[in-house]
Scaffold this motif. Structure first.
Motif, short mmCIF file in Angstrom:
data_model
loop_
_atom_site.label_atom_id
_atom_site.label_comp_id
_atom_site.label_asym_id
_atom_site.label_seq_id
_atom_site.Cartn_x
_atom_site.Cartn_y
_atom_site.Cartn_z
N TYR A 14 0.82 -1.22 0.00
CA TYR A 14 0.00 0.00 0.00
C TYR A 14 0.86 1.29 0.00
O TYR A 14 0.83 2.06 -0.97
N ILE A 15 1.62 1.51 1.02
CA ILE A 15 2.36 2.78 1.12
C ILE A 15 3.50 2.81 0.10
O ILE A 15 3.73 3.82 -0.57
N GLY A 16 4.19 1.66 -0.03
CA GLY A 16 5.32 1.60 -0.96
C GLY A 16 4.93 1.97 -2.38
O GLY A 16 5.59 2.79 -3.04
N SER A 17 3.83 1.40 -2.87
CA SER A 17 3.44 1.65 -4.27
C SER A 17 3.10 3.13 -4.47
O SER A 17 3.49 3.72 -5.49
N GLU A 65 10.58 -10.54 -7.55
CA GLU A 65 9.88 -11.23 -6.46
C GLU A 65 10.97 -11.81 -5.56
O GLU A 65 11.76 -12.66 -5.99
N CYS A 66 11.06 -11.33 -4.36
CA CYS A 66 12.18 -11.71 -3.49
C CYS A 66 11.74 -11.58 -2.04
O CYS A 66 11.10 -10.59 -1.66
N ASP A 67 12.08 -12.58 -1.25
CA ASP A 67 11.81 -12.53 0.18
C ASP A 67 13.06 -12.02 0.88
O ASP A 67 14.16 -12.52 0.63
N LEU A 68 12.90 -11.04 1.75
CA LEU A 68 14.09 -10.48 2.43
C LEU A 68 14.77 -11.50 3.33
O LEU A 68 15.91 -11.31 3.74
N LEU A 69 14.05 -12.59 3.63
CA LEU A 69 14.68 -13.62 4.44
C LEU A 69 15.68 -14.43 3.61
O LEU A 69 16.49 -15.17 4.15
N ASP A 70 15.61 -14.28 2.29
CA ASP A 70 16.54 -14.97 1.39
C ASP A 70 17.70 -14.03 1.09
O ASP A 70 17.69 -13.25 0.13
N ALA A 91 7.38 -5.36 5.63
CA ALA A 91 7.14 -5.86 6.99
C ALA A 91 5.73 -6.43 6.99
O ALA A 91 4.94 -6.13 6.10
N ILE A 92 5.45 -7.27 7.98
CA ILE A 92 4.05 -7.65 8.18
C ILE A 92 3.53 -6.81 9.34
O ILE A 92 4.30 -6.47 10.25
N LYS A 93 2.24 -6.45 9.31
CA LYS A 93 1.82 -5.32 10.14
C LYS A 93 0.50 -5.49 10.88
O LYS A 93 -0.03 -4.50 11.38
N ASN A 189 -1.55 7.39 11.10
CA ASN A 189 -2.46 6.39 10.50
C ASN A 189 -2.76 6.67 9.04
O ASN A 189 -3.60 7.52 8.73
N PRO A 190 -2.11 5.95 8.14
CA PRO A 190 -2.29 6.22 6.71
C PRO A 190 -3.70 5.87 6.22
O PRO A 190 -4.26 4.85 6.60
N LEU A 191 -4.21 6.74 5.39
CA LEU A 191 -5.54 6.53 4.79
C LEU A 191 -5.49 6.99 3.34
O LEU A 191 -4.55 7.66 2.92
N1 LIG Z 1 -0.42 1.01 7.06
C1 LIG Z 1 -0.21 1.42 8.31
O1 LIG Z 1 -1.14 1.67 9.07
C2 LIG Z 1 1.21 1.64 8.81
C3 LIG Z 1 1.43 2.50 9.90
C4 LIG Z 1 2.73 2.68 10.36
C5 LIG Z 1 3.79 1.99 9.76
N2 LIG Z 1 3.54 1.14 8.72
C6 LIG Z 1 4.66 0.43 8.11
O2 LIG Z 1 4.82 0.86 6.77
C7 LIG Z 1 5.31 -0.20 5.96
C8 LIG Z 1 4.41 -0.38 4.76
O3 LIG Z 1 3.09 -0.63 5.22
P1 LIG Z 1 1.87 -0.88 4.23
O4 LIG Z 1 0.66 -0.37 4.90
O5 LIG Z 1 2.22 -0.44 2.89
O6 LIG Z 1 1.82 -2.48 4.30
P2 LIG Z 1 1.65 -3.53 3.12
O7 LIG Z 1 1.43 -4.86 3.75
O8 LIG Z 1 0.65 -3.06 2.12
O9 LIG Z 1 3.09 -3.48 2.42
C9 LIG Z 1 4.19 -4.19 2.91
C10 LIG Z 1 4.74 -5.02 1.75
O10 LIG Z 1 5.88 -5.75 2.23
C11 LIG Z 1 5.84 -7.05 1.66
N3 LIG Z 1 6.65 -7.91 2.54
C12 LIG Z 1 6.41 -8.26 3.83
N4 LIG Z 1 7.39 -9.07 4.27
C13 LIG Z 1 8.27 -9.24 3.26
C14 LIG Z 1 9.49 -9.96 3.10
N5 LIG Z 1 9.99 -10.72 4.08
N6 LIG Z 1 10.14 -9.89 1.91
C15 LIG Z 1 9.64 -9.14 0.89
N7 LIG Z 1 8.49 -8.43 0.99
C16 LIG Z 1 7.82 -8.49 2.16
C17 LIG Z 1 4.37 -7.41 1.59
O11 LIG Z 1 4.06 -8.37 0.62
C18 LIG Z 1 3.73 -6.06 1.24
O12 LIG Z 1 3.59 -5.90 -0.17
C19 LIG Z 1 5.38 -1.43 6.87
O13 LIG Z 1 6.70 -1.52 7.35
C20 LIG Z 1 4.44 -1.07 8.00
O14 LIG Z 1 4.78 -1.74 9.18
C21 LIG Z 1 2.28 0.97 8.22
#
Ligand SMILES: NC(=O)c1ccc[n+]([C@@H]2O[C@H](COP(=O)([O-])OP(=O)(O)OC[C@H]3O[C@@H](n4cnc5c(N)ncnc54)[C@H](O)[C@@H]3O)[C@@H](O)[C@H]2O)c1
Length: 359
Positions: A14-17, A65-70, A91-93, A189-191
Protein backbone atom coordinates in the motif's frame (compact mmCIF):
# COMPACT_ATOMS: atom_id res chain seq x y z
CA UNK A 1 19.20 11.44 -16.27
CA UNK A 2 17.88 9.87 -13.10
CA UNK A 3 18.72 11.38 -9.71
CA UNK A 4 19.86 8.09 -8.25
CA UNK A 5 18.67 4.54 -7.84
CA UNK A 6 16.46 3.67 -4.90
CA UNK A 7 15.95 0.10 -3.76
CA UNK A 8 12.41 -0.18 -2.42
CA UNK A 9 11.47 -3.19 -0.29
CA UNK A 10 7.77 -4.03 0.06
CA UNK A 11 7.08 -1.70 -2.85
CA UNK A 12 4.12 -3.73 -4.12
CA UNK A 13 2.25 -2.90 -0.90
CA UNK A 14 0.00 0.00 0.00
CA UNK A 15 2.36 2.78 1.12
CA UNK A 16 5.32 1.60 -0.96
CA UNK A 17 3.44 1.65 -4.27
CA UNK A 18 2.08 5.16 -3.65
CA UNK A 19 5.52 6.32 -2.65
CA UNK A 20 7.02 4.96 -5.87
CA UNK A 21 4.70 7.24 -7.88
CA UNK A 22 6.29 10.24 -6.15
CA UNK A 23 9.83 8.85 -6.41
CA UNK A 24 9.48 8.34 -10.17
CA UNK A 25 7.96 11.80 -10.58
CA UNK A 26 10.86 13.29 -8.64
CA UNK A 27 13.30 11.65 -11.08
CA UNK A 28 14.54 8.65 -9.10
CA UNK A 29 15.00 5.25 -10.69
CA UNK A 30 13.49 2.45 -8.61
CA UNK A 31 14.22 -1.22 -8.11
CA UNK A 32 11.51 -2.96 -6.16
CA UNK A 33 11.35 -6.24 -4.24
CA UNK A 34 8.33 -7.87 -2.65
CA UNK A 35 7.38 -11.45 -1.78
CA UNK A 36 3.59 -10.92 -2.16
CA UNK A 37 2.87 -11.98 1.40
CA UNK A 38 0.49 -9.01 1.57
CA UNK A 39 0.21 -7.71 -1.99
CA UNK A 40 -1.42 -8.92 -5.18
CA UNK A 41 0.55 -10.55 -8.00
CA UNK A 42 -0.56 -11.15 -11.56
CA UNK A 43 -0.41 -14.31 -13.67
CA UNK A 44 3.15 -13.59 -14.82
CA UNK A 45 4.48 -12.84 -11.35
CA UNK A 46 4.15 -9.11 -11.87
CA UNK A 47 3.15 -6.79 -9.03
CA UNK A 48 -0.32 -5.49 -9.87
CA UNK A 49 0.08 -2.22 -7.95
CA UNK A 50 3.29 -1.49 -9.85
CA UNK A 51 1.56 -1.97 -13.21
CA UNK A 52 -0.75 0.86 -12.17
CA UNK A 53 2.23 2.96 -11.08
CA UNK A 54 3.66 2.49 -14.57
CA UNK A 55 0.33 3.53 -16.12
CA UNK A 56 0.17 6.67 -13.98
CA UNK A 57 3.79 7.75 -14.39
CA UNK A 58 4.56 6.41 -17.87
CA UNK A 59 7.85 5.07 -16.44
CA UNK A 60 9.03 1.53 -15.98
CA UNK A 61 10.02 -0.23 -12.80
CA UNK A 62 12.48 -3.04 -12.27
CA UNK A 63 10.77 -5.60 -10.06
CA UNK A 64 12.00 -8.77 -8.35
CA UNK A 65 9.88 -11.23 -6.46
CA UNK A 66 12.18 -11.71 -3.49
CA UNK A 67 11.81 -12.53 0.18
CA UNK A 68 14.09 -10.48 2.43
CA UNK A 69 14.68 -13.62 4.44
CA UNK A 70 16.54 -14.97 1.39
CA UNK A 71 19.83 -13.16 1.85
CA UNK A 72 21.54 -14.61 -1.20
CA UNK A 73 18.70 -13.42 -3.47
CA UNK A 74 19.13 -9.97 -1.97
CA UNK A 75 22.87 -10.12 -2.51
CA UNK A 76 22.39 -11.03 -6.18
CA UNK A 77 20.23 -7.93 -6.74
CA UNK A 78 22.76 -5.65 -5.08
CA UNK A 79 25.50 -7.25 -7.18
CA UNK A 80 23.54 -6.62 -10.37
CA UNK A 81 22.48 -2.99 -9.80
CA UNK A 82 24.25 0.04 -8.46
CA UNK A 83 21.98 0.97 -5.59
CA UNK A 84 22.41 4.40 -4.00
CA UNK A 85 19.77 4.31 -1.28
CA UNK A 86 17.10 2.11 0.22
CA UNK A 87 13.54 2.64 1.44
CA UNK A 88 12.51 -0.27 3.61
CA UNK A 89 8.73 -0.77 3.70
CA UNK A 90 8.67 -4.59 3.77
CA UNK A 91 7.14 -5.86 6.99
CA UNK A 92 4.05 -7.65 8.18
CA UNK A 93 1.82 -5.32 10.14
CA UNK A 94 -1.28 -6.87 11.63
CA UNK A 95 -1.37 -6.11 15.36
CA UNK A 96 -3.80 -8.96 16.10
CA UNK A 97 -1.89 -11.51 14.04
CA UNK A 98 1.37 -10.46 15.68
CA UNK A 99 -0.03 -11.43 19.11
CA UNK A 100 -1.04 -14.84 17.80
CA UNK A 101 2.17 -15.54 15.86
CA UNK A 102 4.98 -13.59 17.56
CA UNK A 103 7.76 -15.74 16.08
CA UNK A 104 6.48 -15.11 12.56
CA UNK A 105 6.58 -11.36 13.20
CA UNK A 106 9.98 -11.32 14.87
CA UNK A 107 11.43 -13.51 12.14
CA UNK A 108 10.00 -11.61 9.19
CA UNK A 109 10.45 -8.07 10.42
CA UNK A 110 13.71 -8.37 12.36
CA UNK A 111 15.62 -10.88 10.21
CA UNK A 112 14.40 -9.09 7.06
CA UNK A 113 15.87 -5.84 8.38
CA UNK A 114 19.11 -7.50 9.55
CA UNK A 115 19.68 -9.16 6.18
CA UNK A 116 19.09 -5.88 4.40
CA UNK A 117 21.47 -3.92 6.66
CA UNK A 118 24.21 -6.52 6.24
CA UNK A 119 23.88 -6.53 2.47
CA UNK A 120 23.84 -2.72 2.38
CA UNK A 121 27.03 -2.62 4.43
CA UNK A 122 28.63 -5.27 2.21
CA UNK A 123 27.96 -3.12 -0.87
CA UNK A 124 28.86 0.20 0.75
CA UNK A 125 25.30 1.53 0.56
CA UNK A 126 24.60 3.52 3.73
CA UNK A 127 21.48 5.57 2.96
CA UNK A 128 18.24 4.25 4.36
CA UNK A 129 14.71 5.45 5.04
CA UNK A 130 12.90 3.11 7.42
CA UNK A 131 9.10 2.75 7.88
CA UNK A 132 8.58 3.08 11.59
CA UNK A 133 5.29 3.71 13.31
CA UNK A 134 3.69 5.79 16.04
CA UNK A 135 3.13 2.47 17.84
CA UNK A 136 6.70 2.79 19.18
CA UNK A 137 5.43 5.46 21.60
CA UNK A 138 3.06 3.10 23.43
CA UNK A 139 0.50 4.89 25.63
CA UNK A 140 1.26 8.63 25.25
CA UNK A 141 2.29 10.54 28.36
CA UNK A 142 1.68 13.87 26.60
CA UNK A 143 -0.07 15.10 23.45
CA UNK A 144 0.59 15.97 20.70
CA UNK A 145 3.46 13.50 20.62
CA UNK A 146 6.88 14.84 19.67
CA UNK A 147 9.86 12.74 18.64
CA UNK A 148 11.26 13.31 22.15
CA UNK A 149 8.48 11.25 23.73
CA UNK A 150 9.85 8.06 25.29
CA UNK A 151 9.64 4.94 23.12
CA UNK A 152 9.33 1.25 23.90
CA UNK A 153 7.94 1.62 27.43
CA UNK A 154 4.37 0.51 27.10
CA UNK A 155 4.10 -1.14 23.68
CA UNK A 156 1.36 -3.70 24.03
CA UNK A 157 1.78 -5.68 20.82
CA UNK A 158 4.49 -7.67 19.05
CA UNK A 159 4.19 -5.74 15.78
CA UNK A 160 4.95 -2.48 17.59
CA UNK A 161 7.88 -4.12 19.35
CA UNK A 162 9.42 -5.14 16.01
CA UNK A 163 9.41 -1.45 15.00
CA UNK A 164 10.89 -0.42 18.34
CA UNK A 165 13.61 -3.10 18.23
CA UNK A 166 14.55 -2.05 14.70
CA UNK A 167 14.82 1.59 15.78
CA UNK A 168 17.16 0.45 18.59
CA UNK A 169 19.22 -1.51 16.05
CA UNK A 170 19.46 1.53 13.77
CA UNK A 171 20.53 3.72 16.65
CA UNK A 172 23.30 1.26 17.57
CA UNK A 173 24.69 0.79 14.07
CA UNK A 174 24.65 4.53 13.31
CA UNK A 175 26.45 5.15 16.60
CA UNK A 176 29.10 2.53 15.81
CA UNK A 177 29.62 3.54 12.18
CA UNK A 178 29.17 7.18 11.22
CA UNK A 179 28.97 6.28 7.53
CA UNK A 180 25.35 5.29 8.01
CA UNK A 181 22.87 7.96 6.92
CA UNK A 182 19.44 6.86 8.15
CA UNK A 183 16.02 8.39 8.69
CA UNK A 184 13.26 6.54 10.52
CA UNK A 185 9.80 7.91 9.71
CA UNK A 186 7.16 7.30 12.37
CA UNK A 187 3.91 7.22 10.44
CA UNK A 188 0.66 7.92 12.17
CA UNK A 189 -2.46 6.39 10.50
CA UNK A 190 -2.29 6.22 6.71
CA UNK A 191 -5.54 6.53 4.79
CA UNK A 192 -6.73 7.30 1.28
CA UNK A 193 -5.50 6.36 -2.15
CA UNK A 194 -3.98 7.85 -5.27
CA UNK A 195 -6.42 10.47 -6.63
CA UNK A 196 -6.58 8.74 -10.05
CA UNK A 197 -8.56 5.88 -8.50
CA UNK A 198 -6.10 3.45 -10.10
CA UNK A 199 -4.24 2.60 -6.90
CA UNK A 200 -5.23 1.97 -3.32
CA UNK A 201 -5.04 -0.46 -0.44
CA UNK A 202 -5.66 -4.13 -1.28
CA UNK A 203 -4.24 -6.39 1.43
CA UNK A 204 -4.06 -10.20 1.27
CA UNK A 205 -3.88 -10.66 5.02
CA UNK A 206 -6.87 -9.79 7.21
CA UNK A 207 -7.52 -6.06 7.28
CA UNK A 208 -5.20 -4.25 9.63
CA UNK A 209 -6.57 -0.76 9.00
CA UNK A 210 -9.97 0.82 9.48
CA UNK A 211 -10.67 2.33 6.05
CA UNK A 212 -10.87 -0.95 4.10
CA UNK A 213 -13.29 -2.16 6.78
CA UNK A 214 -15.49 0.94 6.53
CA UNK A 215 -15.63 0.59 2.80
CA UNK A 216 -16.49 -3.13 2.99
CA UNK A 217 -19.55 -2.06 4.98
CA UNK A 218 -20.32 0.70 2.45
CA UNK A 219 -20.13 -1.89 -0.36
CA UNK A 220 -22.57 -4.15 1.52
CA UNK A 221 -20.02 -6.92 1.98
CA UNK A 222 -20.00 -6.55 5.75
CA UNK A 223 -23.28 -5.87 7.53
CA UNK A 224 -21.90 -3.60 10.22
CA UNK A 225 -18.73 -1.83 11.32
CA UNK A 226 -17.50 -2.95 14.72
CA UNK A 227 -16.00 -0.11 16.74
CA UNK A 228 -13.89 -1.20 19.69
CA UNK A 229 -14.46 1.00 22.72
CA UNK A 230 -17.05 3.72 23.21
CA UNK A 231 -16.01 4.76 26.70
CA UNK A 232 -12.62 6.35 26.14
CA UNK A 233 -12.04 9.78 27.61
CA UNK A 234 -12.64 11.51 24.25
CA UNK A 235 -15.37 13.79 22.93
CA UNK A 236 -17.60 10.97 21.66
CA UNK A 237 -16.01 8.08 23.58
CA UNK A 238 -14.33 6.44 20.57
CA UNK A 239 -10.56 6.28 20.02
CA UNK A 240 -8.76 9.24 18.45
CA UNK A 241 -6.07 8.91 15.79
CA UNK A 242 -4.05 11.12 13.46
CA UNK A 243 -5.09 10.05 9.93
CA UNK A 244 -2.73 11.03 7.15
CA UNK A 245 -3.22 10.80 3.40
CA UNK A 246 -1.01 8.15 1.82
CA UNK A 247 0.12 10.67 -0.84
CA UNK A 248 1.34 12.96 1.96
CA UNK A 249 3.33 10.04 3.35
CA UNK A 250 4.74 9.54 -0.14
CA UNK A 251 6.01 13.12 -0.40
CA UNK A 252 7.43 12.73 3.13
CA UNK A 253 9.66 9.92 1.84
CA UNK A 254 10.88 11.97 -1.08
CA UNK A 255 11.70 14.81 1.35
CA UNK A 256 13.56 12.39 3.65
CA UNK A 257 15.60 10.95 0.78
CA UNK A 258 16.52 14.35 -0.50
CA UNK A 259 17.71 15.43 2.96
CA UNK A 260 19.87 12.28 3.20
CA UNK A 261 21.37 13.02 -0.20
CA UNK A 262 21.98 16.69 0.54
CA UNK A 263 23.60 16.32 3.94
CA UNK A 264 24.87 13.63 6.23
CA UNK A 265 22.40 12.95 9.05
CA UNK A 266 23.82 9.77 10.66
CA UNK A 267 20.48 8.99 12.36
CA UNK A 268 17.27 11.03 12.50
CA UNK A 269 13.68 10.28 13.43
CA UNK A 270 10.58 12.18 12.25
CA UNK A 271 6.87 11.95 12.91
CA UNK A 272 4.71 11.98 9.79
CA UNK A 273 1.22 13.02 10.82
CA UNK A 274 -1.19 15.91 10.34
CA UNK A 275 -1.19 16.99 13.99
CA UNK A 276 -4.96 16.58 14.19
CA UNK A 277 -6.81 14.01 16.26
CA UNK A 278 -9.94 12.51 14.69
CA UNK A 279 -12.25 10.06 16.46
CA UNK A 280 -13.48 6.84 14.84
CA UNK A 281 -17.02 8.24 14.80
CA UNK A 282 -15.85 11.49 13.17
CA UNK A 283 -14.09 9.42 10.52
CA UNK A 284 -17.23 7.36 9.88
CA UNK A 285 -19.37 10.53 9.63
CA UNK A 286 -16.95 12.18 7.23
CA UNK A 287 -16.89 9.04 5.09
CA UNK A 288 -20.71 8.96 5.01
CA UNK A 289 -20.88 12.64 4.10
CA UNK A 290 -18.44 12.58 1.20
CA UNK A 291 -19.56 9.24 -0.24
CA UNK A 292 -23.31 9.52 0.35
CA UNK A 293 -23.33 6.07 1.97
CA UNK A 294 -24.58 4.92 5.35
CA UNK A 295 -22.34 2.92 7.63
CA UNK A 296 -24.20 0.94 10.26
CA UNK A 297 -21.92 0.44 13.25
CA UNK A 298 -21.93 -1.21 16.64
CA UNK A 299 -19.77 -0.23 19.55
CA UNK A 300 -18.31 -3.12 21.53
CA UNK A 301 -15.83 -3.49 24.41
CA UNK A 302 -12.40 -1.91 24.12
CA UNK A 303 -9.83 -4.13 22.43
CA UNK A 304 -6.94 -5.12 24.67
CA UNK A 305 -3.85 -3.04 24.04
CA UNK A 306 -5.61 -0.28 22.06
CA UNK A 307 -4.57 3.26 22.85
CA UNK A 308 -7.25 5.90 23.47
CA UNK A 309 -5.78 9.04 21.91
CA UNK A 310 -2.77 9.46 19.67
CA UNK A 311 -1.81 12.37 17.43
CA UNK A 312 1.43 13.85 16.24
CA UNK A 313 3.37 16.99 16.60
CA UNK A 314 4.92 17.06 13.11
CA UNK A 315 6.78 20.37 13.48
CA UNK A 316 10.22 18.77 13.26
CA UNK A 317 9.46 17.27 9.84
CA UNK A 318 8.27 20.67 8.67
CA UNK A 319 11.36 22.41 9.98
CA UNK A 320 14.01 19.93 8.85
CA UNK A 321 12.44 18.09 5.91
CA UNK A 322 10.43 21.06 4.64
CA UNK A 323 7.45 18.71 4.60
CA UNK A 324 3.89 19.23 5.76
CA UNK A 325 0.72 17.21 5.16
CA UNK A 326 -1.64 18.87 2.67
CA UNK A 327 -4.66 16.61 2.28
CA UNK A 328 -7.84 16.79 4.33
CA UNK A 329 -9.83 13.99 5.91
CA UNK A 330 -12.51 14.56 3.25
CA UNK A 331 -9.92 13.95 0.52
CA UNK A 332 -8.72 10.78 2.26
CA UNK A 333 -12.28 9.42 2.23
CA UNK A 334 -13.11 10.58 -1.32
CA UNK A 335 -9.91 9.16 -2.76
CA UNK A 336 -10.30 5.85 -0.97
CA UNK A 337 -13.91 5.52 -2.14
CA UNK A 338 -12.98 6.36 -5.74
CA UNK A 339 -10.42 3.54 -5.68
CA UNK A 340 -12.92 1.16 -4.13
CA UNK A 341 -15.77 1.91 -6.57
CA UNK A 342 -13.53 1.88 -9.65
CA UNK A 343 -11.97 -1.42 -8.48
CA UNK A 344 -14.62 -3.31 -6.51
CA UNK A 345 -12.29 -6.31 -6.26
CA UNK A 346 -9.11 -4.33 -5.81
CA UNK A 347 -6.23 -5.30 -8.07
CA UNK A 348 -7.75 -8.73 -8.60
CA UNK A 349 -10.37 -7.70 -11.17
CA UNK A 350 -9.35 -7.79 -14.79
CA UNK A 351 -10.95 -4.52 -15.81
CA UNK A 352 -11.10 -1.28 -13.96
CA UNK A 353 -14.60 0.09 -13.70
CA UNK A 354 -14.69 3.81 -14.40
CA UNK A 355 -17.33 5.74 -12.48
CA UNK A 356 -18.17 9.37 -11.82
CA UNK A 357 -16.37 10.51 -14.94
CA UNK A 358 -12.90 9.64 -13.62
CA UNK A 359 -10.65 8.35 -16.40
N1 LIG B 1 -0.42 1.01 7.06
C1 LIG B 1 -0.21 1.42 8.31
O1 LIG B 1 -1.14 1.67 9.07
C2 LIG B 1 1.21 1.64 8.81
C3 LIG B 1 1.43 2.50 9.90
C4 LIG B 1 2.73 2.68 10.36
C5 LIG B 1 3.79 1.99 9.76
N2 LIG B 1 3.54 1.14 8.72
C6 LIG B 1 4.66 0.43 8.11
O2 LIG B 1 4.82 0.86 6.77
C7 LIG B 1 5.31 -0.20 5.96
C8 LIG B 1 4.41 -0.38 4.76
O3 LIG B 1 3.09 -0.63 5.22
P1 LIG B 1 1.87 -0.88 4.23
O4 LIG B 1 0.66 -0.37 4.90
O5 LIG B 1 2.22 -0.44 2.89
O6 LIG B 1 1.82 -2.48 4.30
P2 LIG B 1 1.65 -3.53 3.12
O7 LIG B 1 1.43 -4.86 3.75
O8 LIG B 1 0.65 -3.06 2.12
O9 LIG B 1 3.09 -3.48 2.42
C9 LIG B 1 4.19 -4.19 2.91
C10 LIG B 1 4.74 -5.02 1.75
O10 LIG B 1 5.88 -5.75 2.23
C11 LIG B 1 5.84 -7.05 1.66
N3 LIG B 1 6.65 -7.91 2.54
C12 LIG B 1 6.41 -8.26 3.83
N4 LIG B 1 7.39 -9.07 4.27
C13 LIG B 1 8.27 -9.24 3.26
C14 LIG B 1 9.49 -9.96 3.10
N5 LIG B 1 9.99 -10.72 4.08
N6 LIG B 1 10.14 -9.89 1.91
C15 LIG B 1 9.64 -9.14 0.89
N7 LIG B 1 8.49 -8.43 0.99
C16 LIG B 1 7.82 -8.49 2.16
C17 LIG B 1 4.37 -7.41 1.59
O11 LIG B 1 4.06 -8.37 0.62
C18 LIG B 1 3.73 -6.06 1.24
O12 LIG B 1 3.59 -5.90 -0.17
C19 LIG B 1 5.38 -1.43 6.87
O13 LIG B 1 6.70 -1.52 7.35
C20 LIG B 1 4.44 -1.07 8.00
O14 LIG B 1 4.78 -1.74 9.18
C21 LIG B 1 2.28 0.97 8.22
Amino acid sequence: MSLSTVFVTGGAGYIGSHCIVELLSAGYEVIVVDNFVNSVNGPDGEAMALKRVETITGKSITFYECDLLDKSALEAIFAKHKIDCVIHFAAIKSVGESMEYPLLYYKNNLIGMLNLLEIMEQFGCYQLVFSSSCTVYGEPSFLPITEEHSVGNSITNVYGKTKYFIEEMLQDITHANKKWNIIALRYFNPLGAHPSGLMGEDPIKPFANIMPLISQVAMGRLPVLTIFGGDYNTEDGTGVRDYIHVMDLATGHVAALSLLQKSHQNYKVYNLGTGEGVSVLQLVKTFEKVTGTTIPFKIVERREGDISVMYANADLAEKELGWKSKHTLEEMCTDFWRWQTMNPHGYRNKTTKMTNGHH
